[in-house]
Write a protein that holds these residues in place. Structure first.
Motif: not given
Length: 182
Positions: A7, A9, A11, A51, A53, A59, A127, A130, A134, A137
């Motif tokens: 997983t 994230v 951003t 993932l 946000g 994003e 934050t 997430l 995960s 990132t």
């Protein structure tokens, strides 16, 4: 050898931080190309979930790229985890439509806080959620161009000091190199 991330994230900068105000801005295509390359590499290593946000910019563009990657990787799942209820509710119609389309195509949509925005604590909790859900990132961020993503990056780097967590950056140099490569 690093363990594969299941997983991830995604951003990065908001569209306005990159000076992007039109859907046809050529910067978007460059960013999407780099995101596609990085996400494809992660998928080849075993990535299962992305993932976001729900922020406008990196994003949303990343989710759009991820949806196209599902043609080649049908098991790839996309989750949208908002910091609070009614996220994006104040957005202009065009931006709200973009968000609605991402929500429609996502495999999972939820908010960390089920209340409308009340305080920065909701953003901190988002934050933390997430990071805890995960293995790494991918962040479009360059230290020479400070912006909103610096807070997530700071927390992710701090988290990675005590937990096995990969923080991978896409910098302005990476984008410039993608332009040079054509």
């Amino acid at each position: 050898m690093e363990e594969s991330i299941k997983t991830l994230v995604l951003t990065g900068y908001r569209s306005y931080e990159l000076g992007v105000f039109q859907d046809k801005d050529p910067k978007i295509e460059v960013i999407k190309k780099v995101l596609k390359d990085r996400l494809t590499a992660c998928l080849e290593e075993g990535l299962e979930w992305l993932l976001i946000g729900g922020n406008l910019g990196v994003e949303i563009w990343g989710a759009q790229v991820a949806f196209t990657l599902r043609k080649e990787y049908p098991e790839f799942k996309i989750g949208v985890v908002f910091p609070f209820a009614e996220f994006g509710g104040q957005w202009q119609e065009k931006n709200a439509a973009l968000l609605a389309e991402v929500k429609r195509q996502a495999d999972f949509v939820e908010a960390v806080s089920h209340r409308p925005y009340e305080s920065p604590v909701q953003l901190k909790n988002h934050t933390r959620f997430l990071l805890e859900h995960s293995g790494g990132t991918l962040i479009l961020y360059d230290d020479e161009f400070p912006g909103k993503p610096r807070w997530f990056l700071k927390d992710a780097q701090s988290f990675s000091e005590t937990t096995p967590y990969r923080v991978e950056k896409i910098t302005m140099d990476d984008l410039q190199n993608a332009i040079s490569e054509g």
